[in-house]
Design a protein around this motif. Structure first.
Motif, PDB file in Angstrom:
ATOM      1  N   THR A   1       7.025   1.905  -3.584  1.00 53.47           N
ATOM      2  CA  THR A   1       7.841   1.208  -2.094  1.00 53.47           C
ATOM      3  C   THR A   1       7.767   1.847  -0.784  1.00 53.47           C
ATOM      4  O   THR A   1       8.086   2.852  -1.255  1.00 53.47           O
ATOM      5  CB  THR A   1       8.728   0.334  -1.667  1.00 53.47           C
ATOM      6  OG1 THR A   1      10.058   1.321  -2.439  1.00 53.47           O
ATOM      7  CG2 THR A   1       8.819  -0.882  -1.749  1.00 53.47           C
TER       8      THR A   1
ATOM      9  N   GLU B   1       7.903  -1.321   2.434  1.00 54.31           N
ATOM     10  CA  GLU B   1       7.066  -2.066   2.003  1.00 54.31           C
ATOM     11  C   GLU B   1       6.394  -1.778   1.020  1.00 54.31           C
ATOM     12  O   GLU B   1       6.136  -0.200   0.668  1.00 54.31           O
ATOM     13  CB  GLU B   1       5.952  -2.108   2.912  1.00 54.31           C
ATOM     14  CG  GLU B   1       6.076  -3.651   4.154  1.00 54.31           C
ATOM     15  CD  GLU B   1       5.625  -3.380   4.947  1.00 54.31           C
ATOM     16  OE1 GLU B   1       3.644  -3.683   4.688  1.00 54.31           O
ATOM     17  OE2 GLU B   1       5.912  -3.917   6.307  1.00 54.31           O
TER      18      GLU B   1
ATOM     19  N   TYR C   1       3.223   0.427  -1.191  1.00 51.56           N
ATOM     20  CA  TYR C   1       1.797   0.703  -0.936  1.00 51.56           C
ATOM     21  C   TYR C   1       0.978   0.799  -2.236  1.00 51.56           C
ATOM     22  O   TYR C   1       2.268   1.363  -3.061  1.00 51.56           O
ATOM     23  CB  TYR C   1       3.109   1.851  -0.234  1.00 51.56           C
ATOM     24  CG  TYR C   1       1.637   2.979   0.259  1.00 51.56           C
ATOM     25  CD1 TYR C   1       0.956   2.614   1.656  1.00 51.56           C
ATOM     26  CD2 TYR C   1       1.457   4.216  -0.111  1.00 51.56           C
ATOM     27  CE1 TYR C   1      -0.415   3.067   1.653  1.00 51.56           C
ATOM     28  CE2 TYR C   1       0.265   4.572  -0.042  1.00 51.56           C
ATOM     29  CZ  TYR C   1      -0.512   4.743   1.022  1.00 51.56           C
ATOM     30  OH  TYR C   1      -1.843   4.765   1.748  1.00 51.56           O
TER      31      TYR C   1
ATOM     32  N   ASP D   1      15.689  -1.913  -3.840  1.00 52.77           N
ATOM     33  CA  ASP D   1      14.565  -1.355  -2.964  1.00 52.77           C
ATOM     34  C   ASP D   1      13.574  -0.915  -3.782  1.00 52.77           C
ATOM     35  O   ASP D   1      12.093  -0.692  -3.663  1.00 52.77           O
ATOM     36  CB  ASP D   1      14.669  -1.310  -1.330  1.00 52.77           C
ATOM     37  CG  ASP D   1      14.877   0.186  -0.620  1.00 52.77           C
ATOM     38  OD1 ASP D   1      15.169   0.363  -1.692  1.00 52.77           O
ATOM     39  OD2 ASP D   1      14.390   0.147   0.431  1.00 52.77           O
TER      40      ASP D   1
END
Length: 195
Positions: A25, A29, A31, A154
């Motif tokens: 992340t 997002e 990656y 996350d």
């Protein structure tokens, strides 16, 4: 999280997990640090699997496709093993069947001897075979009580906790550990302010 343009993450204390961590992340997002064949070569060089001077040549995209497939296989098998499920070894064995190497005893500086495994590299799978072999070693001999996913909600990174006390919680204190500390500090400040 490191910016995508920065060096590959080498924080797992295991090469197979570091390879799995090339999908990470970044700013919330997912990656993929492996965007091109050249990225795969650069990762292999950074990990010492390939000399900096070596530039293998395959059909464009073939190495990237094989690397992403191997990474997906490794991630799946690590999760299966961590969850105590039966590990589906067929996909990893499909890579391992390509492993071809010979062993040499070499003399290093100051007369020290070293055993060197020289891998054949005529296909993308053979170029990636040391990574597949590292994954097989991890799955067969690793202590999965010490293989962990970062505790940050996350974060998708994995690591092998080789710390003395075996209490490592974060992929990196500089990244996720620090964010957790800052979030806890801010929460305490809000609580103390009566918010």
């Amino acid at each position: 999280m490191l910016a995508p343009s920065q060096a590959f993450l080498q924080l797992a204390d295991d090469p197979a997990l570091d390879f799995a961590n090339t999908l990470a992340t970044n700013e919330g997002e997912l990656y993929d640090y492996l965007q091109t064949d050249g990225d795969v070569v650069a990762w292999l060089q950074a990990m010492g699997y390939l000399d900096a001077k070596e530039q293998p040549s395959f059909r464009k995209g073939a190495l990237l496709g094989s690397a992403r497939h191997l990474r997906d296989v490794i991630r799946k098998l690590v999760i299966q093993k961590k969850e105590g499920k039966r590990v589906d070894i067929a996909a990893l064995n499909a890579f391992l069947v390509h492993v071809r190497y010979h062993v040499n005893l070499v003399r290093k500086a100051h007369g020290h001897l070293d055993v060197v495994h020289e891998y054949e590299r005529s296909s993308p799978e053979q170029l990636l075979s040391p990574v597949a072999q590292a994954a097989a070693e991890l799955l067969a001999t690793g202590d999965f009580e010490l293989v962990r996913k970062c505790e940050a909600d996350d974060c998708v990174l994995w690591f092998y906790d080789r710390t003395k006390a075996h209490r490592r919680r974060w992929c990196s204190m500089a990244m996720c550990g620090n964010r957790h500390k800052v979030a806890n500090f801010r929460a305490r400040q809000r609580y103390a302010a009566g918010e």
